[in-house]
Every structure is written in C-alpha cells, then in structure tokens.
Enzyme design. Structure first.
Site, mmCIF file in Angstrom:
data_model
loop_
_atom_site.group_PDB
_atom_site.id
_atom_site.type_symbol
_atom_site.label_atom_id
_atom_site.label_comp_id
_atom_site.label_asym_id
_atom_site.label_seq_id
_atom_site.Cartn_x
_atom_site.Cartn_y
_atom_site.Cartn_z
ATOM 1 C CG ASN A 1 4.635 1.168 -1.220
ATOM 2 O OD1 ASN A 1 4.233 0.017 -1.441
ATOM 3 N ND2 ASN A 1 5.250 1.502 -0.110
ATOM 4 C CD1 TRP A 2 -0.139 0.687 -5.913
ATOM 5 C CD2 TRP A 2 -0.909 -1.272 -6.699
ATOM 6 N NE1 TRP A 2 -0.476 0.876 -7.230
ATOM 7 C CE2 TRP A 2 -0.955 -0.321 -7.746
ATOM 8 C CE3 TRP A 2 -1.335 -2.570 -6.962
ATOM 9 C CZ2 TRP A 2 -1.411 -0.618 -9.023
ATOM 10 C CZ3 TRP A 2 -1.795 -2.885 -8.240
ATOM 11 C CH2 TRP A 2 -1.828 -1.917 -9.264
ATOM 12 C CE LYS A 3 2.612 2.515 2.243
ATOM 13 N NZ LYS A 3 2.614 3.383 3.415
ATOM 14 C CG HIS B 1 8.220 1.597 3.122
ATOM 15 N ND1 HIS B 1 7.482 1.683 4.273
ATOM 16 C CD2 HIS B 1 7.688 2.485 2.251
ATOM 17 C CE1 HIS B 1 6.529 2.597 4.093
ATOM 18 N NE2 HIS B 1 6.629 3.098 2.876
ATOM 19 C CD GLU C 1 4.250 1.123 5.705
ATOM 20 O OE1 GLU C 1 4.149 0.323 4.759
ATOM 21 O OE2 GLU C 1 3.712 2.249 5.709
ATOM 22 C CD GLU D 1 8.011 6.714 1.640
ATOM 23 O OE1 GLU D 1 7.090 6.996 0.883
ATOM 24 O OE2 GLU D 1 8.122 5.602 2.196
ATOM 25 N N GLY E 1 0.768 7.876 5.821
ATOM 26 C CA GLY E 1 -0.562 7.371 6.129
ATOM 27 C C GLY E 1 -1.314 8.188 7.169
ATOM 28 C CB SER F 1 0.198 12.524 3.760
ATOM 29 O OG SER F 1 -0.025 11.649 4.849
ATOM 30 N N GLY G 1 1.590 6.315 -1.362
ATOM 31 C CA GLY G 1 0.920 5.151 -0.796
ATOM 32 C C GLY G 1 -0.567 5.184 -1.108
ATOM 33 N N GLY G 2 -1.358 5.583 -0.131
ATOM 34 C CA GLY G 2 -2.821 5.549 -0.235
ATOM 35 C C GLY G 2 -3.384 6.148 -1.512
HETATM 36 P P1 13P Z 1 0.971 7.406 2.158
HETATM 37 O O1 13P Z 1 1.057 8.124 0.809
HETATM 38 O O2 13P Z 1 -0.229 6.545 2.286
HETATM 39 O O3 13P Z 1 1.178 8.368 3.287
HETATM 40 O O4 13P Z 1 2.221 6.384 2.195
HETATM 41 C C1 13P Z 1 3.470 6.839 1.849
HETATM 42 C C2 13P Z 1 4.375 5.693 1.714
HETATM 43 O O5 13P Z 1 4.719 5.043 2.684
HETATM 44 C C3 13P Z 1 4.829 5.326 0.354
HETATM 45 O O6 13P Z 1 5.860 4.408 0.393
#
Ligand code: 13P
Length: 251
Positions: free
Chosen positions: A9-11, A95, A97, A167, A173, A213, A234-235
């Site tokens: 997920n590149w956000k 998600h 977010e 999640e 994050g 994470s 994510g990251g």
């Molecule tokens: P991180 O891997 O950056 O913690 O993000 C997880 C996430 O929200 C994937 O959708």
C-alpha cells in the site's frame, strides 16, 4: 492451503517516475513467479503507468479506495468499474486512515465492498483496533464488529472473493509491530467468527493479511503463524529490496 498474499500500500507516496521505477524493479525480480501472490497499490493517478510497468509479470494492480456508486455526480470519486478499466484486480477498502481521517463507517465500507465485488474486483477489507481499545481489552469486540459491519449481507461465495487485512492502528507507521502471538490471536479469532457466520470450509479459505510495521526483518516470523496469510505493507513497500525481502519471507 491458502496462498500467501503480499500487497504494498503505497498510500500518498511516490511521483509518477518513482512509482514506475519501483514497479519495474519489482516486475523484473518477480517475473512470472506465482508461489506468492503479490500486488502493488499506487496512488490512483499512477495506476495506469504502474500497470504498464508490471505488465507481463505476475504482480497484480490494486487501488487504495473506491466509491460505491457506479457513476454519476460524485466529484473527485472513482467507481469500481473505472479501476477495473485501468487494470486493477484489487481495491483496499476501509483502511484505518480512511476510517479515521475521512470518517468512513462500517456501513460505508460495506457498500464499497459490495460494489467492488459486483464490479469483479477483489476487495482487501481492513480492520483494526486503536491502542486505547487494545488497552481496554476491546480488541476482539472492535475487530469483530468491524468485520460484521463491513461484510454485512455478504454470502459465503462473496466472502471467498475478498481478503481481510488486520491492521492494528497502533502498529501502522509506528515501527511497533504486533508480536506474532498478538497478531495470530486476532487472526484466529476472526477466522472463528467467519466459521460461525459461514462454514468452516469457507472460513478456512479466506485469507487474512496482517499489516502494521511489517518489514524485511519481522515478516518471516509473522507469516509463519498458522492464520496469517500475507501482509499489507506500507512504508516497507516503497523500496524494491525491502518489499522483495518481505515476499521472500512468505515463501
Ligand atoms: P506501515 O507498514 O507503514 O506500518 O503501514 C501499514 C499499512 O497501513 C498498510 O496498509
């Protein structure tokens, strides 16, 4: 046997050139290998360009959100069929977010899930508790309510066409990953919820990803838990080497 599924997920990250470069590096390394299912979910604007960069590889394309209506006066929104039209196979829905920052409710996520399934997309439906909810011992109640609400009214054959992502918000994050035991406990709880709502045969086939994470160092132990069927990253999905190491950890 559930095939492991690793999605990035590149956000709201990368520009077009960076996204294409990352996707091309992944496509080169993964090629047509199918032992692990892999997807990248770039920002919507870059879906077509990233789709072209992974063309010919086994990597699937995913979006990060969609609207529940098929078309009409919804300025700024994207319909599920439009995502399919530009080559998407998956769409991340609900998600945390989007739930926290854009006030999406379980009812919204439910409408989007139904619309995405109807269009032929594979929804990745996200759930997860906050730190306060975990500390108040409400994790099971919260994630069960999110799954029941987000997947309300869906029949067993529809459940088989989606993926659930657990999640925990406190792990997203933050660098604070859930321990394999903490994650496995929730995944097993969600599978037992699916067993009671559907059948054991259905519950046994649904993939439940862990997200929060995940990185090259912790992926292997998380992914070796019996009910953890993949990762939503994510990251660590923004660098080809790190993401490839996570994929390798799923083998
Ligand atoms: P991180 O891997 O950056 O913690 O993000 C997880 C996430 O929200 C994937 O959708």
């Amino acid at each position: 046997m559930r095939k492991k599924f690793i999605a990035g997920n590149w956000k709201m990250n990368t520009n077009a050139a960076q996204g294409v470069e990352l996707a091309a590096a992944l496509a080169k390394a993964i090629g047509s290998s199918t032992d692990v299912e892999v997807a990248v979910c770039p920002p919507a604007l870059y879906l077509s360009a990233v789709g072209a960069a992974i063309k010919g590889s086994s990597i699937g394309l995913g979006a990060q959100n969609c609207h529940h209506e098929a078309k009409g006066a919804f300025t700024g929104e994207i319909a599920p069929a439009m995502l399919l039209d530009v080559g998407c196979k998956y769409v991340i829905l609900g998600h945390s977010e989007r739930r926290q920052l854009f006030h999406e409710t379980n009812a919204d996520v439910n409408k989007k899930t139904i619309a995405a399934l109807a269009a032929g997309l594979t929804p990745i439906v996200c759930v997860g508790e906050s730190l306060a909810e975990r500390q108040a011992n409400k994790t099971s109640d919260v994630v069960r309510e999110q799954v029941q609400g987000s997947l309300a009214g869906l029949a067993g054959e529809q459940i088989l066409k989606l993926v659930i992502a657990y999640e925990p918000i406190w792990a997203i994050g933050t660098g604070v990953v859930a321990t394999p035991e903490q994650a496995e406990e929730v995944h097993a709880d969600l599978r037992s919820l699916l067993t009671s709502r559907y059948t054991a045969a259905v519950a046994d086939k649904v993939r439940i990803q862990y997200g929060g994470s995940v990185n090259a160092e912790n992926a292997k132990t998380l992914l070796s838990q019996p009910n953890i069927d993949g990762a939503l990253v994510g990251g660590a999905s923004l660098k080809a080497d790190g993401f490839l190491a996570i994929i390798n950890g799923a083998k």
